[in-house]
Scaffold this active site. Structure first.
Site, mmCIF file in Angstrom:
data_model
loop_
_atom_site.group_PDB
_atom_site.id
_atom_site.type_symbol
_atom_site.label_atom_id
_atom_site.label_comp_id
_atom_site.label_asym_id
_atom_site.label_seq_id
_atom_site.Cartn_x
_atom_site.Cartn_y
_atom_site.Cartn_z
ATOM 1 N N GLU A 137 1.813 -24.011 -32.677
ATOM 2 C CA GLU A 137 1.789 -25.253 -33.173
ATOM 3 C C GLU A 137 1.310 -25.466 -34.531
ATOM 4 O O GLU A 137 0.344 -24.996 -35.022
ATOM 5 C CB GLU A 137 0.897 -26.380 -32.290
ATOM 6 C CG GLU A 137 0.912 -27.673 -32.699
ATOM 7 C CD GLU A 137 -0.038 -28.495 -32.037
ATOM 8 O OE1 GLU A 137 -0.023 -29.692 -31.996
ATOM 9 O OE2 GLU A 137 -1.163 -28.097 -31.325
ATOM 10 N N ASP A 172 4.458 -31.422 -32.243
ATOM 11 C CA ASP A 172 3.486 -32.559 -32.162
ATOM 12 C C ASP A 172 3.960 -33.525 -33.194
ATOM 13 O O ASP A 172 4.021 -33.277 -34.501
ATOM 14 C CB ASP A 172 2.057 -32.196 -32.432
ATOM 15 C CG ASP A 172 1.055 -33.251 -32.129
ATOM 16 O OD1 ASP A 172 1.316 -34.535 -32.231
ATOM 17 O OD2 ASP A 172 0.040 -32.855 -31.733
ATOM 18 N N GLN A 198 4.360 -33.236 -28.050
ATOM 19 C CA GLN A 198 3.033 -34.318 -28.114
ATOM 20 C C GLN A 198 3.354 -35.597 -29.226
ATOM 21 O O GLN A 198 4.201 -35.470 -29.942
ATOM 22 C CB GLN A 198 1.793 -33.458 -28.436
ATOM 23 C CG GLN A 198 1.770 -32.456 -27.353
ATOM 24 C CD GLN A 198 0.436 -31.474 -27.929
ATOM 25 O OE1 GLN A 198 0.200 -31.432 -28.927
ATOM 26 N NE2 GLN A 198 -0.496 -31.235 -26.900
ATOM 27 N N GLU A 234 -1.482 -37.118 -26.927
ATOM 28 C CA GLU A 234 -2.737 -36.342 -27.480
ATOM 29 C C GLU A 234 -3.232 -37.217 -28.403
ATOM 30 O O GLU A 234 -3.012 -36.847 -29.603
ATOM 31 C CB GLU A 234 -2.212 -34.899 -28.045
ATOM 32 C CG GLU A 234 -3.477 -34.097 -28.240
ATOM 33 C CD GLU A 234 -3.345 -32.957 -28.806
ATOM 34 O OE1 GLU A 234 -4.052 -31.860 -28.576
ATOM 35 O OE2 GLU A 234 -2.277 -32.791 -29.848
#
Length: 252
Positions: A137, A172, A198, A234
């Site tokens: 990530e 993300d 996310q 998140e």
């Protein structure tokens, strides 16, 4: 649209098994976490079995947090510690039935950091049991200055170089929004290598019903491109988690 509660931020004031139960009561379809290692895996597994929620993923250890570490796998000279953290994460994931492990790169800008990271990722891919995906990530430069993995382009180079079917990208939307922007286009382009998605508001990392990103549009796009796995919430609630969940009904 299905959603996963990231229990690193949501209900973080509760013991992890109780946070899992709270996620179930709130209507989430799955859970994920950051660093669950202080909680016996058997207790987490019991809460997952009780609620019927799957555990989507967890992170490898950050290392010496007091010393400023935030992951180990790209740190030259720390290969032994990095691989011990990978082994720990894979063992915990197997014990609780988690389907993914995020291998944290850490703060490293040395020229050999790329070689170190790819070598440790090859180790992780070889060690991972069937059914467990390794994720990498990129973290945005504002929140994690000096983190080795900073952009989706950099992550794609690494994934292509290693060429392992069990290595994927953690996309993300918050980090991509803070660093690169153009979230929807980046997601469409990278979809073949995406292992998990996310989200949080940009730029304050709060619930997705505020900020500069139109998540109604983002989620609709994700639905239309055929992604049907739970999306990871998140975000930092900034207060009682239950008071921030109005977005769920609107975006489902």
């Amino acid at each position: 649209m299905k959603f996963s509660a990231n229990l690193g931020f949501l209900w973080s004031d509760r013991p992890l098994p109780d946070a899992i139960r709270a996620a179930k009561a709130a209507g989430f379809d799955a859970v994920e976490c950051h660093w669950p290692y202080a909680v016996p895996a058997a207790e987490v597994k019991a809460a997952l079995d009780e609620t019927g929620l799957p555990m989507l993923g967890l992170n490898t250890s950050r290392g010496n947090v007091a010393g400023g570490e935030n992951g180990l796998s790209a740190l030259p000279g720390r290969e032994t510690d990095a691989r011990a953290a990978i082994d720990e994460a894979l063992a915990y994931a197997s014990a609780v039935g988690a389907s993914a492990v995020h291998v944290m790169a850490g703060f490293a800008r040395e020229a050999e950091a790329h070689r170190t990271f790819t070598a440790n990722l090859r180790y992780a891919c070889a060690q991972a049991p069937e059914g467990v995906t390794l994720l990498i990530e990129p973290l945005n430069r504002h929140d994690a200055p000096g983190y080795f993995l900073q952009t989706t382009d950099q992550a794609l180079v690494i994934i292509d170089e290693i060429g392992a079917p069990n290595l994927k990208l953690m996309f993300d939307c918050y980090h991509v929004g803070r660093t690169e922007g153009d979230i929807v286009t980046r997601l469409k382009d990278l979809l073949p290598v995406v292992g998990h998605i996310q989200f949080a508001s940009v730029p304050d990392r709060a619930a997705p019903d505020r900020g500069e990103v139109n998540y109604a549009f983002v989620f609709d796009t994700i639905r239309r491109i055929g992604w049907d796995n739970p999306l990871g919430a998140e975000y930092k609630p900034g207060g009682p988690t239950d008071a921030t969940l109005g977005w769920m009904a609107a975006y489902r």
